[in-house]
Write a protein that holds these residues in place. Sequence first.
Motif, PDB file in Angstrom:
ATOM      1  N   SER A 139      -7.688 -40.021 -39.167  1.00 43.22           N
ATOM      2  CA  SER A 139      -7.365 -38.751 -39.839  1.00 43.22           C
ATOM      3  C   SER A 139      -8.563 -37.792 -39.820  1.00 43.22           C
ATOM      4  O   SER A 139      -8.478 -36.682 -40.342  1.00 43.22           O
ATOM      5  CB  SER A 139      -6.881 -38.994 -41.262  1.00 43.22           C
ATOM      6  N   SER A 191      -3.741 -44.063 -28.672  1.00 42.99           N
ATOM      7  CA  SER A 191      -3.808 -42.621 -28.834  1.00 42.99           C
ATOM      8  C   SER A 191      -4.575 -42.311 -30.106  1.00 42.99           C
ATOM      9  O   SER A 191      -4.525 -43.070 -31.079  1.00 42.99           O
ATOM     10  CB  SER A 191      -2.394 -42.041 -28.912  1.00 42.99           C
ATOM     11  N   SER A 192      -5.313 -41.187 -30.097  1.00 42.69           N
ATOM     12  CA  SER A 192      -5.941 -40.698 -31.330  1.00 42.69           C
ATOM     13  C   SER A 192      -5.423 -39.305 -31.633  1.00 42.69           C
ATOM     14  O   SER A 192      -6.142 -38.437 -32.121  1.00 42.69           O
ATOM     15  CB  SER A 192      -7.473 -40.689 -31.181  1.00 42.69           C
ATOM     16  N   SER A 193      -4.140 -39.107 -31.348  1.00 41.34           N
ATOM     17  CA  SER A 193      -3.544 -37.787 -31.401  1.00 41.34           C
ATOM     18  C   SER A 193      -2.836 -37.533 -32.731  1.00 41.34           C
ATOM     19  O   SER A 193      -1.634 -37.710 -32.864  1.00 41.34           O
ATOM     20  CB  SER A 193      -2.571 -37.672 -30.229  1.00 41.34           C
ATOM     21  N   GLY A 194      -3.603 -37.130 -33.732  1.00 39.47           N
ATOM     22  CA  GLY A 194      -3.006 -36.792 -35.035  1.00 39.47           C
ATOM     23  C   GLY A 194      -2.800 -38.006 -35.910  1.00 39.47           C
ATOM     24  O   GLY A 194      -3.177 -39.119 -35.557  1.00 39.47           O
ATOM     25  N   TYR A 195      -2.194 -37.787 -37.075  1.00 43.12           N
ATOM     26  CA  TYR A 195      -1.959 -38.880 -38.028  1.00 43.12           C
ATOM     27  C   TYR A 195      -0.980 -39.880 -37.417  1.00 43.12           C
ATOM     28  O   TYR A 195       0.019 -39.502 -36.800  1.00 43.12           O
ATOM     29  CB  TYR A 195      -1.380 -38.341 -39.343  1.00 43.12           C
ATOM     30  N   HIS A 196      -1.245 -41.165 -37.611  1.00 42.91           N
ATOM     31  CA  HIS A 196      -0.454 -42.196 -36.941  1.00 42.91           C
ATOM     32  C   HIS A 196       0.828 -42.495 -37.716  1.00 42.91           C
ATOM     33  O   HIS A 196       0.929 -43.473 -38.456  1.00 42.91           O
ATOM     34  CB  HIS A 196      -1.285 -43.459 -36.766  1.00 42.91           C
ATOM     35  N   VAL A 227      -7.796 -31.129 -36.575  1.00 41.45           N
ATOM     36  CA  VAL A 227      -6.547 -31.874 -36.349  1.00 41.45           C
ATOM     37  C   VAL A 227      -5.322 -30.968 -36.318  1.00 41.45           C
ATOM     38  O   VAL A 227      -4.665 -30.854 -35.300  1.00 41.45           O
ATOM     39  CB  VAL A 227      -6.300 -33.028 -37.356  1.00 41.45           C
ATOM     40  N   LEU A 228      -5.005 -30.328 -37.454  1.00 38.75           N
ATOM     41  CA  LEU A 228      -3.747 -29.585 -37.543  1.00 38.75           C
ATOM     42  C   LEU A 228      -3.947 -28.098 -37.290  1.00 38.75           C
ATOM     43  O   LEU A 228      -4.966 -27.518 -37.682  1.00 38.75           O
ATOM     44  CB  LEU A 228      -3.121 -29.806 -38.918  1.00 38.75           C
ATOM     45  N   GLY A 255     -10.042 -38.230 -30.216  1.00 34.45           N
ATOM     46  CA  GLY A 255      -9.482 -37.527 -31.363  1.00 34.45           C
ATOM     47  C   GLY A 255      -9.156 -36.073 -31.048  1.00 34.45           C
ATOM     48  O   GLY A 255      -9.473 -35.551 -29.979  1.00 34.45           O
ATOM     49  N   ILE A 256      -8.522 -35.416 -32.020  1.00 32.17           N
ATOM     50  CA  ILE A 256      -8.081 -34.027 -31.863  1.00 32.17           C
ATOM     51  C   ILE A 256      -9.224 -33.058 -32.148  1.00 32.17           C
ATOM     52  O   ILE A 256      -9.503 -32.163 -31.346  1.00 32.17           O
ATOM     53  CB  ILE A 256      -6.889 -33.734 -32.808  1.00 32.17           C
ATOM     54  N   THR A 311      -9.879 -35.455 -42.656  1.00 28.61           N
ATOM     55  CA  THR A 311      -9.027 -34.400 -43.219  1.00 28.61           C
ATOM     56  C   THR A 311      -8.169 -34.870 -44.398  1.00 28.61           C
ATOM     57  O   THR A 311      -7.521 -34.052 -45.045  1.00 28.61           O
ATOM     58  CB  THR A 311      -8.079 -33.809 -42.153  1.00 28.61           C
ATOM     59  N   LEU A 327      -2.112 -31.106 -29.248  1.00 27.71           N
ATOM     60  CA  LEU A 327      -1.337 -31.823 -30.272  1.00 27.71           C
ATOM     61  C   LEU A 327      -0.008 -31.103 -30.487  1.00 27.71           C
ATOM     62  O   LEU A 327       1.044 -31.730 -30.641  1.00 27.71           O
ATOM     63  CB  LEU A 327      -2.117 -31.891 -31.594  1.00 27.71           C
TER      64      LEU A 327
END
Lengths: 460, 460
Positions: free
Chosen positions: A199, B186-191, A456-457, A418-419, A202, A427
């Motif tokens: 996360s 993947s590390s693409s956003g919350y899992h 991230v978002l 990561g993002i 975040t 994403l």
Amino acid sequence: MSITHDELLLELKKLIDEKRVTRNKTILEHHSQDESHHTPVLPEVVVFPESTEEVSAILQFANSYRIPVVPFGVGSSLEGHAIPIKGGISIDFQLMNKVLEVRPEDFLVRVQPGLTRTELNQALKKYGLFFPVDPGADATIGGMSSTNASGTTSVRYGIMRNQVRDLEVVLADGNVIHTGGLSAKSSSGYHLTSLFVGSEGTLGVFTEITLKVYGIPEMIVAGRATFLSVKDAVNGAVSLLSAGISIARVELVDEESIEQVNKHSETDYPIRPTLFLEFHGNEQGVKQDIGFTKELLDANSCEELIFETDSLKRSKLWEARHNLAYAFIHGFPDKKMMITDVCLPVSKLSEAIVYSRKVIDESGLYGSALGHVGDGNFHTNLMYDKNDPEEVEKANNVNRKIVEYALERGGTCTGEHGIGLGKIKYLKKEHADTIPLMQMIKNQFDPNNILNPGKVLPES
Amino acid sequence: MSITHDELLLELKKLIDEKRVTRNKTILEHHSQDESHHTPVLPEVVVFPESTEEVSAILQFANSYRIPVVPFGVGSSLEGHAIPIKGGISIDFQLMNKVLEVRPEDFLVRVQPGLTRTELNQALKKYGLFFPVDPGADATIGGMSSTNASGTTSVRYGIMRNQVRDLEVVLADGNVIHTGGLSAKSSSGYHLTSLFVGSEGTLGVFTEITLKVYGIPEMIVAGRATFLSVKDAVNGAVSLLSAGISIARVELVDEESIEQVNKHSETDYPIRPTLFLEFHGNEQGVKQDIGFTKELLDANSCEELIFETDSLKRSKLWEARHNLAYAFIHGFPDKKMMITDVCLPVSKLSEAIVYSRKVIDESGLYGSALGHVGDGNFHTNLMYDKNDPEEVEKANNVNRKIVEYALERGGTCTGEHGIGLGKIKYLKKEHADTIPLMQMIKNQFDPNNILNPGKVLPES
């Protein structure tokens, strides 16, 4: 923010020892960047907490004044995670770097987030244990948990999310929670541990991490296999997986990367697409695996296959691999490096790497391909002049094309980095349908948006 | 609910073929219960959808009328997950039981939720692949994903959460999302995949599941080791783990359980605390592991160690283990069975099982202990008369004492069966600090509380 720099400093010094609160220019600059290509931004203040209680006090304060907080480990992020793009407080965890507990019989260790993976492995050695996750850089366990890091050994041992049993997390309002426990598995409620891992700071700030660790295998053998083409090398790797060989590491290093390795690490490896391999297991099992590997790689046009049982030569080989990113940075002192990070289903990997080579060549930039091919994850290192808008655009275009290629084949825009800042736009392509759910969670967990804001978002 | 039974039926029949919407009494009764000891409750209607679109239409309708929906696989839950305690619609997935895609080179399979694990393994066999997670019962993949099931092979291959790469989920409002992708990591956003796995139907309804599968190992050897005491057996198992033997199954079956096994499966295993073992790997590696296992178990007072390489004898052994729950049910036709399910750090396991034996004996109930000791997970089967309030209380007390013992040592109240109805009170003890976060997520994902209401989280 309704507080001046001076007031901020004053308030923080009430919460923790004033020597550990600073606006020293050099320190601010150090915390303005990471190892990524993203533009540095200074924090307003850097703090060095020594305990969970101090982190909690800092967050409670920050939340009440809506001041951004950004956790900082050693700054080895490759996507801008540690850059305080909205200013605020950079929380440096270098004083929270202890191994708190080793439970050898349970294969568990409890550590503070500022401990690096090398420090952890030094502490584990005397118990005959090791922690396998190896992203290359000597990152902190806190940072690795935040980005769900992985690396060379993940084909065998899995990624960070598979190792974290429990997190102590300080929430935005300063509350302290534990997300898991000490048992090997649990079906007890929603799995918040997996939600917090990855996360990227975040949703909360980690202050303790309990990890699964492993017994050092009876036998470890490393090897180097050279091929005439990248495609042969990748197909060789895939053939090992398909045959069920329980390989512990299988890394592709292309010709450009081998050249940089040789320059930087003073090795004389042949300038060929190469697989760096490692086998872990009992003696008889590893010997059988090695025999079978020879047969399979021969059938995939392997030119030469050399094994290293000697632990020094083995270390040299992996050191060379780990220093690759630094080799490029030193090899091109005038350039910045952008690293791509897609991951695809293994069946699509060799074509993806061939495609990437083509895209890089077409761009005119210098770049190499390398990766954790057992997972379907590969990187390209793209060297560009950050002051030349045309080169910047070229690098961004190469990155975009590689990501789009991966997404069209069921892959991901980030296998392990990561993002952060750089992948938010991707994403949106990869998880358009679930971003609203992620956003709901973020809004609930961090209503004032103080936790690593802008990462991230996408911002609404 | 502002809709009558007749209207409900009528509306649902507009959404899916009317033959697949029923209030037939026998079918309602079948969907009122699972294999747990919890009290049955009838749904108002049972539907048998054939597609994601139909599930979406049903949820959209249910959400607008605030009608509870409960997904139903084969009803093998042991904690009341499938019981529609608030009435409403039971969604039976028996018609959505297809293998949609096998990707052998990627070690991936995409299935519908109503497929059982045995059916999946039948479909995988011709590719030389298998799906390892084995909870005993021939549960559906949807149910196993919902409860984060695990079982005999998890010590080697991990739990459901480690296998699920992607979920197609119908959300409360009927929207359809995909949580993951096809890449190994993947590390693409919350899992979100990990959040939905183990959410027991309370956050969304699964309509497709993409799973990691494995190559069938070159060599599989099963074995039985008998000991004089449960403590010796558990310590024997722990010694194998500590020595780094890569065991694929290590199951404790106590004397009481062996007695039931012999009666039910017509075996003549010695009435002794026993470990059922299995080794997977290449031939040389397995042979070395077996040799080492003999040494280690000898040192732990093993009476007898017998290996079965023959696949029929091996199947017989695991069939006997899998039928254990049914053996108890058939052996005590007048009794109900309550199954406990704690998991502890392995170092605390043998004492926990000894403690459980003592607590069962003190209660005067008949009960046995068995478990996946490699994970630190064990069950006791408690036989009681559900019409005798004193026996019910005794069983509840034994369960409570075992859970409290585990929680005091960093363990969990449920290693693999899930919270369902029966463990909500223990979730409150285990995760008091994180329940507010779980509740936030539930409220956001399912604002009208239609998704398996009354399960997992305490009602406010």
